[in-house]
Scaffold this motif. Sequence first.
Motif, mmCIF file in Angstrom:
data_model
loop_
_atom_site.group_PDB
_atom_site.id
_atom_site.type_symbol
_atom_site.label_atom_id
_atom_site.label_comp_id
_atom_site.label_asym_id
_atom_site.label_seq_id
_atom_site.Cartn_x
_atom_site.Cartn_y
_atom_site.Cartn_z
ATOM 1 N N PHE A 26 0.816 -1.228 0.000
ATOM 2 C CA PHE A 26 0.000 0.000 0.000
ATOM 3 C C PHE A 26 0.842 1.267 0.000
ATOM 4 C CE2 PHE A 26 -3.858 -2.152 2.256
ATOM 5 C CZ PHE A 26 -4.017 -2.970 1.153
ATOM 6 N N SER A 27 2.044 1.184 -0.545
ATOM 7 C CA SER A 27 2.943 2.335 -0.491
ATOM 8 C C SER A 27 3.586 2.530 -1.858
ATOM 9 C CB SER A 27 4.008 2.044 0.576
ATOM 10 O OG SER A 27 4.615 3.221 0.997
ATOM 11 N N HIS A 64 -7.046 0.629 -0.542
ATOM 12 C CA HIS A 64 -6.137 0.578 0.602
ATOM 13 C C HIS A 64 -6.936 0.695 1.888
ATOM 14 C CE1 HIS A 64 -4.274 2.611 -2.834
ATOM 15 N NE2 HIS A 64 -3.280 1.793 -2.591
ATOM 16 N N GLY A 65 -8.230 0.425 1.786
ATOM 17 C CA GLY A 65 -9.072 0.543 2.972
ATOM 18 C C GLY A 65 -9.424 1.974 3.314
ATOM 19 N N GLU A 66 -9.120 2.933 2.419
ATOM 20 C CA GLU A 66 -9.513 4.299 2.726
ATOM 21 C C GLU A 66 -11.035 4.373 2.770
ATOM 22 O OE1 GLU A 66 -8.080 3.262 -0.099
ATOM 23 O OE2 GLU A 66 -6.795 4.815 -0.942
ATOM 24 N N PRO A 67 -11.537 5.289 3.578
ATOM 25 C CA PRO A 67 -12.990 5.404 3.678
ATOM 26 C C PRO A 67 -13.617 5.714 2.321
ATOM 27 C CG PRO A 67 -11.895 6.749 5.338
ATOM 28 C CD PRO A 67 -10.836 6.253 4.410
ATOM 29 N N GLY A 68 -14.864 5.322 2.190
ATOM 30 C CA GLY A 68 -15.569 5.581 0.942
ATOM 31 C C GLY A 68 -16.638 6.621 1.123
ATOM 32 N N LEU A 76 -6.688 -2.903 9.228
ATOM 33 C CA LEU A 76 -6.427 -1.493 8.952
ATOM 34 C C LEU A 76 -7.526 -0.605 9.532
ATOM 35 C CD1 LEU A 76 -4.266 0.121 7.563
ATOM 36 C CD2 LEU A 76 -5.402 -0.270 5.390
ATOM 37 N N ARG A 124 -14.741 13.229 7.286
ATOM 38 C CA ARG A 124 -14.452 12.186 8.274
ATOM 39 C C ARG A 124 -13.015 12.277 8.785
ATOM 40 N NH1 ARG A 124 -16.645 6.307 7.025
ATOM 41 N NH2 ARG A 124 -16.823 6.764 4.809
ATOM 42 N N ASP A 128 0.540 3.246 5.969
ATOM 43 C CA ASP A 128 1.903 2.969 5.499
ATOM 44 C C ASP A 128 2.916 4.005 5.958
ATOM 45 O OD1 ASP A 128 1.070 5.061 3.838
ATOM 46 O OD2 ASP A 128 2.318 4.377 2.179
ATOM 47 N N TYR A 188 -2.739 8.721 -7.011
ATOM 48 C CA TYR A 188 -2.529 8.866 -5.570
ATOM 49 C C TYR A 188 -1.387 9.846 -5.367
ATOM 50 C CZ TYR A 188 -5.346 4.681 -5.230
ATOM 51 O OH TYR A 188 -6.372 3.784 -5.338
ATOM 52 N N TYR A 236 -9.434 11.638 1.017
ATOM 53 C CA TYR A 236 -10.623 10.908 0.575
ATOM 54 C C TYR A 236 -11.648 10.835 1.692
ATOM 55 C CZ TYR A 236 -7.126 9.351 -2.729
ATOM 56 O OH TYR A 236 -6.112 9.314 -3.625
ATOM 57 N N GLY A 241 5.914 5.562 -0.786
ATOM 58 C CA GLY A 241 4.735 6.347 -0.457
ATOM 59 C C GLY A 241 4.927 7.823 -0.741
ATOM 60 N N ARG A 261 -9.485 8.343 -7.273
ATOM 61 C CA ARG A 261 -8.424 7.353 -7.169
ATOM 62 C C ARG A 261 -8.389 6.458 -8.398
ATOM 63 N NH1 ARG A 261 -10.842 6.084 -1.253
ATOM 64 N NH2 ARG A 261 -12.614 5.492 -2.534
#
Lengths: 331, 221
Positions: free
Chosen positions: A79-80, A219-223, A204, B185, B37, A107, B181, B78, A149
């Motif tokens: 994820f990097s 990457h599990g970022e909020p939606g 995560l 929140r 990360d 990103y 994103y 990253g 994204r």
Amino acid sequence: MKKLINDPQDFVAEMLKGTALANPGSLRYVPEFNLIMRVDAPREDKVSVIQGSGSGHEPAHVMFVGRGMLDGACPGDVFSAPPVDYVVGTTKMLNSPMGVLYLVNNYTGDGMAFEMAAEIVEAEGIRVATVVIDDDVAVKDSTYTIGRRGVAGNFFVIKAVGAAAELSASLDDLVLLGNRVNSVTRTMGMALTSCTPPAKGSPLFELGQSEMEMGVGIHGEPGRSREPLGSANEIIDALVEAVVADLPYRRGDQVALMINGLGATPVSELYLAYGRAHEQLVARGIDVARSYVGEYCTSLDMAGCSVTLVRLDDGLVDYLAAPADVAVRIF
Amino acid sequence: MTATLGDVAFVIGSMARTAVDNEGLFGELDAVVGDGDFGYSMARGFEAVLAGWSELDRASIGGFLKGVATTVMGRMGGTSGPIWGTALLRAGTVAGNESELECAEVLAMLWAAIEGIRQRGKSDVGDKTLLDALVPAVNALEGELLNGGAAADALSRAAVVASEAAEATRPMVAKRGRASYAGDRSVGTLDPGAAAVARMFQDIAASWSEHVGRSDSEAHT
């Protein structure tokens, strides 16, 4: 954490080594740059097409390296985005007289790594161009964020550009094609569970037994929203609605439909989801001309899926149907 | 106040240890709205700096900083790699071939690093990034030093300001990086980059007098 891993710090390198050993005739592993490359690259008669991104999305992108798709992929850690040096080193190793094309998912880290690398290699006389992929409709494309994204739809950009590059298309033409495919591709995903990066060792984010995350990132970022868990039909209808409304896709359009698994969703569920999505599109008068069901861009061990649509034209269908030879295969 | 190569190396070494020692904490902060990360990237990059510490070019401050930048960009992925790499490169360019910098040169070096981060990240103060701690901290450092303050006092003041500024990122909406994103929140969470900058200033300030004492005793032997 219960995973098939050794030292988490060796996770990516050991995965890349296995990828190369499983494809001895076609792929080569260069540990110095986390690089998986075609054994026959660079070639004088084609632009070299490369991807970076983070690891943890396999088969994207190292297993999309091969004839008709990528010439190389140099992922970073899980994820990097890759370090700048990986991109510079990869560009030099794959430098073709016809140029090098960067396919970059939108990103912050990837954008900066490829931008810095381009500055460095251009100063050394290497010709590079970049196509940025941003198919995720869950994120608003506003001037206050870095924009949408790049997610599972990147497969279609890679496939089309890879096929055209194989036919010796110029760097400029590949940029036009990549941007064109990206402009007609839209995706939205949802998570049923979180995912666990090996180096972190714990999920995560927390997602309750009766919750789901709509519009989740890879990457599990909020939606867009966290909602009570719905039925498969409710979930797929919401994803299809969000994707169709965004472009929008209209009655009479011919599309490719992809149901992408995020890593821990059974194939059976993906086909169940496909069936519902297909019917929903047909009911809207949208013609599904090509179908894709399986794992294309995952998020480690996340359960969930994404829906991608691509509006097709004759030229694009030919590129998508052209032969390719990559690590992902079941024959 | 002047800064020697030894002073610059002390600051870089302290920053590197802060990054390595706080891998878990920084990762947890990033996981709240990012992808977790940040701690890992920072630790791997600065771990490489410490591993190659004795081989770094020490002919000049500029050469030293460029060596650190190169190491960071070779290992740190990253968003952090390009950000820290650019900052270190720009600082190194200002420092050039000197082995000792005047106060004004030290400040010019820090502002060049900040300008590099602004350009590379296409961001500025208020976007909920490390700049929200770094810019106020360097402003405070500058204010103290230009008023004739000692380095130790200026660093202590900068550390306090950086910590307050990092804390003040909580109510902000993230506009850059993956945290963006999350939109609204992201409100209520500490920005990991700003938190890391604050922790670095705290650690430098806490050990500065010990470093100066050691340098003085070395100078006298």
